[in-house]
Design a protein around this motif. Structure first.
Motif, PDB file in Angstrom:
ATOM      1  N   PRO A   1      66.232   5.248 -33.047  1.00 16.58           N
ATOM      2  CA  PRO A   1      65.060   5.764 -32.324  1.00 16.58           C
ATOM      3  C   PRO A   1      63.790   4.975 -32.662  1.00 16.58           C
ATOM      4  CG  PRO A   1      66.341   7.582 -33.196  1.00 16.58           C
ATOM      5  CD  PRO A   1      66.952   6.324 -33.751  1.00 16.58           C
ATOM      6  N   VAL A   2      63.084   4.544 -31.639  1.00 22.87           N
ATOM      7  CA  VAL A   2      61.845   3.780 -31.809  1.00 22.87           C
ATOM      8  C   VAL A   2      60.731   4.514 -31.083  1.00 22.87           C
ATOM      9  CG1 VAL A   2      60.655   1.584 -31.445  1.00 22.87           C
ATOM     10  CG2 VAL A   2      63.122   1.598 -31.890  1.00 22.87           C
ATOM     11  N   LEU A   3      59.752   4.997 -31.836  1.00 21.32           N
ATOM     12  CA  LEU A   3      58.598   5.644 -31.227  1.00 21.32           C
ATOM     13  C   LEU A   3      57.410   4.701 -31.303  1.00 21.32           C
ATOM     14  CD1 LEU A   3      57.293   9.239 -31.440  1.00 21.32           C
ATOM     15  CD2 LEU A   3      55.757   7.394 -32.063  1.00 21.32           C
ATOM     16  N   VAL A   4      56.798   4.436 -30.155  1.00 18.34           N
ATOM     17  CA  VAL A   4      55.619   3.565 -30.090  1.00 18.34           C
ATOM     18  C   VAL A   4      54.473   4.353 -29.481  1.00 18.34           C
ATOM     19  CG1 VAL A   4      54.695   1.367 -29.311  1.00 18.34           C
ATOM     20  CG2 VAL A   4      57.131   1.573 -29.777  1.00 18.34           C
ATOM     21  N   TRP A   5      53.291   4.233 -30.123  1.00 23.77           N
ATOM     22  CA  TRP A   5      52.150   5.044 -29.690  1.00 23.77           C
ATOM     23  C   TRP A   5      51.616   4.616 -28.331  1.00 23.77           C
ATOM     24  CZ3 TRP A   5      46.932   4.077 -28.700  1.00 23.77           C
ATOM     25  CH2 TRP A   5      46.140   5.232 -28.553  1.00 23.77           C
ATOM     26  N   GLY A   6      51.443   3.297 -28.097  1.00 23.46           N
ATOM     27  CA  GLY A   6      50.795   2.895 -26.860  1.00 23.46           C
ATOM     28  C   GLY A   6      51.136   1.502 -26.382  1.00 23.46           C
ATOM     29  N   LEU A   7      50.595   1.155 -25.234  1.00 27.89           N
ATOM     30  CA  LEU A   7      50.863  -0.117 -24.581  1.00 27.89           C
ATOM     31  C   LEU A   7      49.950  -1.207 -25.132  1.00 27.89           C
ATOM     32  CD1 LEU A   7      52.501  -1.501 -22.300  1.00 27.89           C
ATOM     33  CD2 LEU A   7      50.596  -0.961 -20.757  1.00 27.89           C
ATOM     34  N   TYR A   8      50.555  -2.315 -25.530  1.00 28.25           N
ATOM     35  CA  TYR A   8      49.827  -3.432 -26.128  1.00 28.25           C
ATOM     36  C   TYR A   8      49.067  -4.194 -25.045  1.00 28.25           C
ATOM     37  CZ  TYR A   8      49.080  -7.599 -29.034  1.00 28.25           C
ATOM     38  OH  TYR A   8      48.531  -8.650 -29.746  1.00 28.25           O
ATOM     39  N   GLY A   9      47.754  -4.103 -25.091  1.00 28.75           N
ATOM     40  CA  GLY A   9      46.914  -4.777 -24.112  1.00 28.75           C
ATOM     41  C   GLY A   9      45.505  -4.218 -24.180  1.00 28.75           C
TER      42      GLY A   9
ATOM     43  N   TYR B   1      55.736  -3.671 -31.953  1.00 29.26           N
ATOM     44  CA  TYR B   1      57.188  -3.733 -31.765  1.00 29.26           C
ATOM     45  C   TYR B   1      57.452  -4.521 -30.487  1.00 29.26           C
ATOM     46  CZ  TYR B   1      62.057  -2.181 -31.675  1.00 29.26           C
ATOM     47  OH  TYR B   1      63.434  -2.138 -31.685  1.00 29.26           O
ATOM     48  N   THR B   2      58.159  -5.661 -30.629  1.00 32.26           N
ATOM     49  CA  THR B   2      58.437  -6.492 -29.453  1.00 32.26           C
ATOM     50  C   THR B   2      59.936  -6.500 -29.187  1.00 32.26           C
ATOM     51  OG1 THR B   2      56.512  -7.831 -30.050  1.00 32.26           O
ATOM     52  CG2 THR B   2      57.924  -8.698 -28.336  1.00 32.26           C
ATOM     53  N   THR B   3      60.656  -7.440 -29.759  1.00 32.77           N
ATOM     54  CA  THR B   3      62.113  -7.470 -29.571  1.00 32.77           C
ATOM     55  C   THR B   3      62.832  -6.584 -30.582  1.00 32.77           C
ATOM     56  OG1 THR B   3      62.451  -9.347 -31.071  1.00 32.77           O
ATOM     57  CG2 THR B   3      61.948  -9.854 -28.756  1.00 32.77           C
ATOM     58  N   GLY B   4      62.142  -6.219 -31.648  1.00 33.46           N
ATOM     59  CA  GLY B   4      62.777  -5.410 -32.686  1.00 33.46           C
ATOM     60  C   GLY B   4      63.493  -6.216 -33.742  1.00 33.46           C
ATOM     61  N   ALA B   5      63.357  -7.555 -33.709  1.00 31.44           N
ATOM     62  CA  ALA B   5      64.083  -8.410 -34.656  1.00 31.44           C
ATOM     63  C   ALA B   5      63.706  -8.109 -36.101  1.00 31.44           C
ATOM     64  CB  ALA B   5      63.809  -9.885 -34.331  1.00 31.44           C
ATOM     65  N   THR B   6      62.417  -7.955 -36.369  1.00 29.92           N
ATOM     66  CA  THR B   6      61.972  -7.680 -37.738  1.00 29.92           C
ATOM     67  C   THR B   6      62.526  -6.347 -38.231  1.00 29.92           C
ATOM     68  OG1 THR B   6      59.917  -8.880 -37.287  1.00 29.92           O
ATOM     69  CG2 THR B   6      59.958  -7.491 -39.247  1.00 29.92           C
TER      70      THR B   6
ATOM     71  N   GLY C   1      64.331   6.321 -38.129  1.00 31.49           N
ATOM     72  CA  GLY C   1      63.549   5.894 -36.979  1.00 31.49           C
ATOM     73  C   GLY C   1      62.606   4.754 -37.315  1.00 31.49           C
ATOM     74  N   ILE C   2      62.061   4.171 -36.260  1.00 26.23           N
ATOM     75  CA  ILE C   2      61.103   3.067 -36.357  1.00 26.23           C
ATOM     76  C   ILE C   2      59.847   3.501 -35.605  1.00 26.23           C
ATOM     77  CG2 ILE C   2      60.638   0.678 -35.687  1.00 26.23           C
ATOM     78  CD1 ILE C   2      63.781   0.307 -35.816  1.00 26.23           C
ATOM     79  N   LEU C   3      58.691   3.307 -36.224  1.00 23.75           N
ATOM     80  CA  LEU C   3      57.429   3.709 -35.619  1.00 23.75           C
ATOM     81  C   LEU C   3      56.494   2.512 -35.535  1.00 23.75           C
ATOM     82  CD1 LEU C   3      56.836   6.938 -37.761  1.00 23.75           C
ATOM     83  CD2 LEU C   3      58.075   6.762 -35.603  1.00 23.75           C
ATOM     84  N   ALA C   4      55.816   2.364 -34.415  1.00 30.25           N
ATOM     85  CA  ALA C   4      54.870   1.260 -34.249  1.00 30.25           C
ATOM     86  C   ALA C   4      53.689   1.724 -33.412  1.00 30.25           C
ATOM     87  CB  ALA C   4      55.540   0.058 -33.597  1.00 30.25           C
ATOM     88  N   ILE C   5      52.593   1.036 -33.578  1.00 38.76           N
ATOM     89  CA  ILE C   5      51.388   1.372 -32.813  1.00 38.76           C
ATOM     90  C   ILE C   5      51.505   0.924 -31.359  1.00 38.76           C
ATOM     91  CG2 ILE C   5      48.917   0.853 -32.547  1.00 38.76           C
ATOM     92  CD1 ILE C   5      49.544   2.846 -34.752  1.00 38.76           C
ATOM     93  N   ALA C   6      52.014  -0.297 -31.147  1.00 35.71           N
ATOM     94  CA  ALA C   6      51.948  -0.853 -29.787  1.00 35.71           C
ATOM     95  C   ALA C   6      53.186  -1.662 -29.443  1.00 35.71           C
ATOM     96  CB  ALA C   6      50.700  -1.725 -29.651  1.00 35.71           C
ATOM     97  N   THR C   7      53.460  -1.739 -28.155  1.00 36.74           N
ATOM     98  CA  THR C   7      54.513  -2.606 -27.634  1.00 36.74           C
ATOM     99  C   THR C   7      54.116  -3.057 -26.240  1.00 36.74           C
ATOM    100  OG1 THR C   7      56.894  -2.799 -27.195  1.00 36.74           O
ATOM    101  CG2 THR C   7      55.846  -0.736 -26.539  1.00 36.74           C
ATOM    102  N   SER C   8      54.626  -4.206 -25.845  1.00 39.09           N
ATOM    103  CA  SER C   8      54.424  -4.674 -24.476  1.00 39.09           C
ATOM    104  C   SER C   8      55.587  -4.236 -23.583  1.00 39.09           C
ATOM    105  CB  SER C   8      54.287  -6.202 -24.434  1.00 39.09           C
ATOM    106  OG  SER C   8      55.416  -6.805 -25.059  1.00 39.09           O
ATOM    107  N   ARG C   9      56.639  -3.674 -24.218  1.00 40.03           N
ATOM    108  CA  ARG C   9      57.788  -3.195 -23.471  1.00 40.03           C
ATOM    109  C   ARG C   9      57.468  -1.865 -22.798  1.00 40.03           C
ATOM    110  NH1 ARG C   9      62.758  -3.661 -27.675  1.00 40.03           N
ATOM    111  NH2 ARG C   9      63.504  -2.006 -26.290  1.00 40.03           N
ATOM    112  N   THR C  10      58.096  -1.636 -21.677  1.00 43.12           N
ATOM    113  CA  THR C  10      57.864  -0.380 -20.957  1.00 43.12           C
ATOM    114  C   THR C  10      59.160   0.372 -20.691  1.00 43.12           C
ATOM    115  OG1 THR C  10      57.932  -1.602 -18.869  1.00 43.12           O
ATOM    116  CG2 THR C  10      55.758  -1.196 -19.826  1.00 43.12           C
ATOM    117  N   ASP C  11      60.270  -0.082 -21.323  1.00 48.38           N
ATOM    118  CA  ASP C  11      61.520   0.649 -21.128  1.00 48.38           C
ATOM    119  C   ASP C  11      61.500   1.912 -21.969  1.00 48.38           C
ATOM    120  OD1 ASP C  11      61.592  -1.344 -23.305  1.00 48.38           O
ATOM    121  OD2 ASP C  11      63.512  -0.450 -23.813  1.00 48.38           O
ATOM    122  N   SER C  12      62.172   2.937 -21.530  1.00 53.16           N
ATOM    123  CA  SER C  12      62.236   4.197 -22.286  1.00 53.16           C
ATOM    124  C   SER C  12      63.522   4.917 -21.944  1.00 53.16           C
ATOM    125  CB  SER C  12      61.014   5.070 -21.968  1.00 53.16           C
ATOM    126  OG  SER C  12      60.956   5.357 -20.583  1.00 53.16           O
TER     127      SER C  12
END
Length: 232
Positions: free
Chosen positions: A58-66, A199-204, A221-232
């Motif tokens: 499970p990866v929870l990301v707070w918002g969209l990177y931009g 969080y981008t590709t998740g490689a790290t 789980g994995i938590l991050a502030i931002a991602t450019s991905r929009t899949d859910s």
């Protein structure tokens, strides 16, 4: 006389007050964010239905990177505004706690050990801080979870992931992360939540998960502030 004192006081406030680190307006907020910029940042938050990405863990990301969120993360990391990690960590914590309330079936677990994605010691020395650790600290202050800043260690330097392909990212990070001194001393009592800024590709994070699972430490789980991905 009182009028002149008030004018002088306002004049001094203009120059002595803290300035917003994003727009340079005066602010009394200890996080160095004015109300206007904080409101702009909040517009980047994903709706609860879109905060989880579809990955193995499970990866929870707070918002969209931009926009202003990208600007805030860059200011924190490259313009020496580490105090921005405080509101970002709080918002991430609130999103996580809300997700637990809405999850079905509800988790019976009440605590997790929080581990920031580590930076190499030389890079920490150059920057002065690890932004993931500061975000994780703020996250833990809100949730009450135990912080394990050295649960993981970066044992060799890696190049920046930006601009690398998925395969190059994986090769760049291979065997770069290992169990840190916190968990060498004593394994965690709780499953781990990994925290990072982007969080981008998740490689790290996949390398971090491998390093922990190698020692039978579960990652919840994995938590991050931002991602450019929009899949859910």
């Amino acid at each position: 006389m009182a009028i002149w004192k008030r004018v002088l006081h306002n004049f001094l406030d203009l120059f002595l007050a803290d300035r917003c680190c994003l727009c340079d307006r005066p602010t009394t907020n200890v996080d160095r964010l004015c109300t206007s910029c904080e409101q702009r940042l909040q517009t980047h938050q994903f709706s609860p239905a879109n905060q989880f990405l579809t990955d193995e863990i499970p990866v929870l990301v707070w918002g969209l990177y931009g926009g202003s969120l990208k600007q805030a993360i860059a200011a924190m990391k490259y313009e020496n505004y580490p105090q921005l990690a405080a509101p970002l960590g709080r918002w991430l914590a609130q999103a996580w706690l809300n997700s637990l309330k809405n999850r079905r079936p509800k988790s019976s677990r009440s605590k997790y050990a929080v581990v920031p994605i580590p930076m190499h010691p030389e890079k920490v020395k150059q920057r002065g801080f690890n932004q993931a650790e500061l975000i994780a600290k703020s996250f833990c202050e809100t949730t009450g979870y135990p912080l394990r800043s050295h649960g993981l260690a970066r044992i060799r330097p890696t190049q920046a992931q930006f601009g690398l392909s998925r395969e190059q990212r994986q090769q760049n990070l291979a065997r770069a992360l290992a169990l840190g001194k916190d968990f060498h001393r004593r394994p965690p009592q709780y499953p781990v939540l990994l925290v990072d800024d982007i969080y981008t590709t998740g490689a790290t994070c996949r390398e971090a998960v491998k390093a922990l699972q190698k020692h039978q430490i579960p990652v919840a789980g994995i938590l991050a502030i931002a991602t450019s991905r929009t899949d859910s």
